[in-house]
Enzyme design. Structure first.
Site, PDB file in Angstrom:
ATOM      1  N   ASP A  45       0.820  -1.224   0.000  1.00 49.25           N
ATOM      2  CA  ASP A  45       0.000   0.000   0.000  1.00 49.25           C
ATOM      3  C   ASP A  45       0.849   1.267   0.000  1.00 49.25           C
ATOM      4  OD1 ASP A  45       1.060  -0.045   2.514  1.00 49.25           O
ATOM      5  OD2 ASP A  45      -0.821   0.166   3.588  1.00 49.25           O
ATOM      6  N   GLY A  46       2.187   1.128  -0.047  1.00 47.17           N
ATOM      7  CA  GLY A  46       3.058   2.306  -0.111  1.00 47.17           C
ATOM      8  C   GLY A  46       3.667   2.692   1.224  1.00 47.17           C
ATOM      9  N   GLU A  47       3.214   2.085   2.322  1.00 53.62           N
ATOM     10  CA  GLU A  47       3.844   2.396   3.617  1.00 53.62           C
ATOM     11  C   GLU A  47       5.286   1.899   3.616  1.00 53.62           C
ATOM     12  OE1 GLU A  47       1.637   1.050   7.019  1.00 53.62           O
ATOM     13  OE2 GLU A  47       0.026   2.490   6.680  1.00 53.62           O
ATOM     14  N   HIS A  96      15.906  30.119  -0.747  1.00 50.93           N
ATOM     15  CA  HIS A  96      16.295  31.489  -1.078  1.00 50.93           C
ATOM     16  C   HIS A  96      15.575  32.534  -0.230  1.00 50.93           C
ATOM     17  CE1 HIS A  96      18.205  29.506  -4.277  1.00 50.93           C
ATOM     18  NE2 HIS A  96      17.151  29.362  -5.046  1.00 50.93           N
ATOM     19  N   ASP A 150      16.692  31.471 -15.013  1.00 52.22           N
ATOM     20  CA  ASP A 150      15.938  32.614 -14.476  1.00 52.22           C
ATOM     21  C   ASP A 150      16.862  33.431 -13.571  1.00 52.22           C
ATOM     22  OD1 ASP A 150      16.084  31.103 -12.090  1.00 52.22           O
ATOM     23  OD2 ASP A 150      14.102  30.233 -12.408  1.00 52.22           O
ATOM     24  N   LYS A 183      12.489  34.663 -16.240  1.00 47.93           N
ATOM     25  CA  LYS A 183      11.380  33.709 -16.315  1.00 47.93           C
ATOM     26  C   LYS A 183      10.226  34.189 -15.449  1.00 47.93           C
ATOM     27  CE  LYS A 183      11.085  30.063 -13.483  1.00 47.93           C
ATOM     28  NZ  LYS A 183      11.430  28.819 -12.773  1.00 47.93           N
ATOM     29  N   ASP A 239      20.915  24.849 -13.580  1.00 45.78           N
ATOM     30  CA  ASP A 239      19.896  25.131 -12.564  1.00 45.78           C
ATOM     31  C   ASP A 239      20.115  24.194 -11.372  1.00 45.78           C
ATOM     32  OD1 ASP A 239      17.759  26.445 -11.460  1.00 45.78           O
ATOM     33  OD2 ASP A 239      16.263  25.713 -12.876  1.00 45.78           O
TER      34      ASP A 239
HETATM   35  C1  R5P Z   1      12.893  27.138  -9.169  1.00 46.33           C
HETATM   36  O1  R5P Z   1      12.848  27.952  -8.300  1.00 46.33           O
HETATM   37  C2  R5P Z   1      13.993  26.128  -9.301  1.00 46.33           C
HETATM   38  O2  R5P Z   1      15.242  26.707  -9.208  1.00 46.33           O
HETATM   39  C3  R5P Z   1      13.864  25.385 -10.621  1.00 46.33           C
HETATM   40  O3  R5P Z   1      14.067  26.285 -11.677  1.00 46.33           O
HETATM   41  C4  R5P Z   1      12.478  24.804 -10.725  1.00 46.33           C
HETATM   42  O4  R5P Z   1      12.169  24.110  -9.568  1.00 46.33           O
HETATM   43  C5  R5P Z   1      12.394  23.873 -11.902  1.00 46.33           C
HETATM   44  O5  R5P Z   1      11.094  23.359 -11.958  1.00 46.33           O
HETATM   45  P1  R5P Z   1      10.530  22.755 -13.293  1.00 46.33           P
HETATM   46  O6  R5P Z   1      11.490  21.738 -13.791  1.00 46.33           O
HETATM   47  O7  R5P Z   1       9.213  22.140 -12.892  1.00 46.33           O
HETATM   48  O8  R5P Z   1      10.327  23.884 -14.260  1.00 46.33           O
END
Ligand code: R5P
Length: 303
Positions: free
Chosen positions: A32-34, A135, A176, A200, A227
């Protein structure tokens, strides 16, 4: 000191670095995932009075942060309360829920704070993680309260792999504004001169992502879009496509945490990425970079 965790490549490498043996955790999951993670000891006394490093990683692909957290919290509690460990240092190379580091809309949970309280209740003494996405909070300190927190670099491992690849005049780009720190860190670790980021925006209701191109000359260069996390791949795919439109001769998608929900990798490759480089903070077969050296140094510092 004893290292406790699943017998995978990550923990084998960590055990070697720390010059200790690995006490295995059997990650049993019921139908069941437990979860029912068992520390494989011979005698009840095996870990009594020991300083223990518990190292567990989440698995990519499936949506399993909740099961992962239950495994870590139950095992930490078990080590401290039932198996009598003197100290429990938890290695969670990817820290789930760190992205919910602010109340973006009224009524939302400040999840990392609650997770910190749960760790305290489980008897955790210290947490080691990599490139933690806190952040908008005061880092791991605010999240963990009295528990010590060490946030190691996940970008350094990416830089080691990327530096060994044949890239044409590489240009690190964050997808971003927030990610410019990763582009800067990568440029510095790899000894590359330029770095920049895209802009972004994300619709909080629909999740739709819009990425603006920037005025840069990428002709004849390898764009390395970097990223911290790839989850749906939307952020990375948009940036990869933008780098292509801006004339990059090739594009590498580099990220620390391969959360990679189903379909994300296809999205990134479909957008024009020539290669993907991710680290082993999450169990994923495609990981090429490692955070083991940084984690081992952090264990040495904290114990
Ligand atoms: C955002 O704040 C993170 O640094 C990543 O850019 C984000 O979590 C990436 O999410 P996804 O792949 O769903 O666009």
């Amino acid at each position: 000191m004893k290292l406790v965790g699943p017998a995978d490549g990550f923990n084998m490498a960590l055990a070697e670095r720390l010059e200790t043996e690995l006490v295995e955790v059997d990650r049993r999951v019921f139908p069941d995932g437990e979860v029912s993670p068992r520390v494989v000891i011979r005698e009840e006394e095996d870990l009594r009075g020991e300083q223990v490093v518990l190292s567990m990683r989440m698995r990519a692909g499936e949506v399993r942060p909740n099961a992962y957290l239950a495994e870590v919290l139950f095992t930490a509690f078990n080590l401290k309360v039932h198996l009598g460990a003197e100290e429990v240092v938890v290695v969670m190379p990817y820290l789930p829920y760190a992205r919910q580091d602010a109340i973006f809309r009224p009524g939302e949970p400040l999840s990392p704070l609650y997770l910190g309280r749960m760790m305290e209740a489980a008897g955790v003494d210290a947490v080691i993680s990599a490139t933690v996405h806190l952040h908008r909070m005061g880092g791991m300190g605010e999240m963990l309260g009295e528990i010590r927190g060490i946030n190691v670099s996940g970008v350094a491992g990416l830089a080691r792999i990327l530096s060994s690849m044949e890239l044409r005049d590489p240009f690190p780009l964050g997808p971003d504004d927030e990610a410019i720190q990763w582009a800067k860190e990568l440029a510095s670790e790899a000894g590359w001169r330029d770095y920049a980021s895209f802009k972004k925006s994300r619709d909080l209701e629909t999740g739709e992502i819009v990425t603006e191109e920037v005025d840069l000359d990428l002709e004849g260069r390898t764009a390395v879009v970097v990223d911290d996390i790839v989850s749906t791949g939307g952020t990375m795919a948009n940036a990869v496509a933008a780098a292509r439109r801006m004339g990059a001769s090739s594009v590498v998608a580099a990220f620390v945490h391969p959360v990679l929900v189903p379909g994300s990798l296809d999205r990134i490759l479909g957008a024009g990425a020539d290669a993907v480089v991710a680290s082993d903070t999450i169990e994923w077969v495609g990981s090429r970079a490692t955070v083991v050296p940084e984690v081992a140094d952090a264990v040495d510092r904290v114990m």
